[in-house]
Design a protein around this motif. Structure first.
Motif, PDB file in Angstrom:
ATOM      1  N   SER A  13      47.484  20.452  36.748  1.00  0.00           N
ATOM      2  CA  SER A  13      47.687  19.649  37.961  1.00  0.00           C
ATOM      3  C   SER A  13      47.426  18.167  37.733  1.00  0.00           C
ATOM      4  O   SER A  13      47.908  17.331  38.492  1.00  0.00           O
ATOM      5  N   SER A  18      51.792  14.866  35.986  1.00  0.00           N
ATOM      6  CA  SER A  18      51.241  14.379  37.256  1.00  0.00           C
ATOM      7  C   SER A  18      51.102  12.855  37.256  1.00  0.00           C
ATOM      8  O   SER A  18      51.243  12.224  38.307  1.00  0.00           O
ATOM      9  N   ASP A  34      52.524  20.823  44.311  1.00  0.00           N
ATOM     10  CA  ASP A  34      52.083  21.229  42.980  1.00  0.00           C
ATOM     11  C   ASP A  34      52.204  22.741  42.857  1.00  0.00           C
ATOM     12  O   ASP A  34      51.429  23.486  43.473  1.00  0.00           O
TER      13      ASP A  34
END
Length: 171
Positions: A13, A18, A34
């Protein structure tokens, strides 16, 4: 409506993908989902995973967004496994939730890939383009990004900015 969502599909994540997604979202005020934080099981013909997060997620996407941007790291010359599972599960809305599946028609799709080098292999975008075509979506294009030493280089940011300037004009 003309709202845009980025579907981040990395196994981390807070990894390199990201970084790119956060840069894009901050410059364009896009929402981010996500997939790593969702429970989405593999496609199967008996629909054993019908009660996981997929149907609610895809319903939210088709109801609230006109443009879907898939952001994936490059894993073994292909999209991430998380994103492949998500693509496979689109079959559910084509076979058992057809009204939801039909709502993808006319929506826009784009793709952002991310790796550690500027070395994306030819053909990487084919599954995205062909999926958009099959679903009746408009494929707006794709951009390859890379992160070196934990940061997005100036030339990569310019590439991203140019790409989004172009696709924002296509919508």
């Amino acid at each position: 409506m003309n709202k845009t969502v980025i579907i981040q599909a990395s196994s981390r994540s807070h990894g390199d993908t990201s970084k790119v997604v956060n840069y894009i979202a901050s410059k364009n005020s896009f929402d981010v989902i996500d997939l790593h934080k969702k429970n989405i099981g593999h496609y199967d013909y008996d629909y054993k995973n019908k009660d996981d997060d997929f149907f609610d997620l895809i319903t939210n996407i088709v109801e609230h967004y006109d443009t879907i941007i898939f952001a994936t790291p490059v894993y073994w010359y292909s999209m991430s496994g998380i994103l492949k599972v998500f693509f496979d599960r689109i079959t559910d809305i084509l076979r058992i939730h057809k009204d939801t599946g039909r709502k993808l028609r006319g929506k826009n799709m784009a793709m952002v890939s991310c790796s550690n080098f500027d070395d994306l292999k030819e053909g990487f975008s084919m599954p995205f383009y062909e999926t958009a075509n099959y679903l009746g979506m408009n494929y707006l294009g794709d951009v390859h990004t890379y992160v070196e030493n934990e940061s997005i280089k100036k030339e990569v940011k310019q590439r991203i900015n140019d790409f989004f300037s172009t696709i924002n004009n296509l919508q």
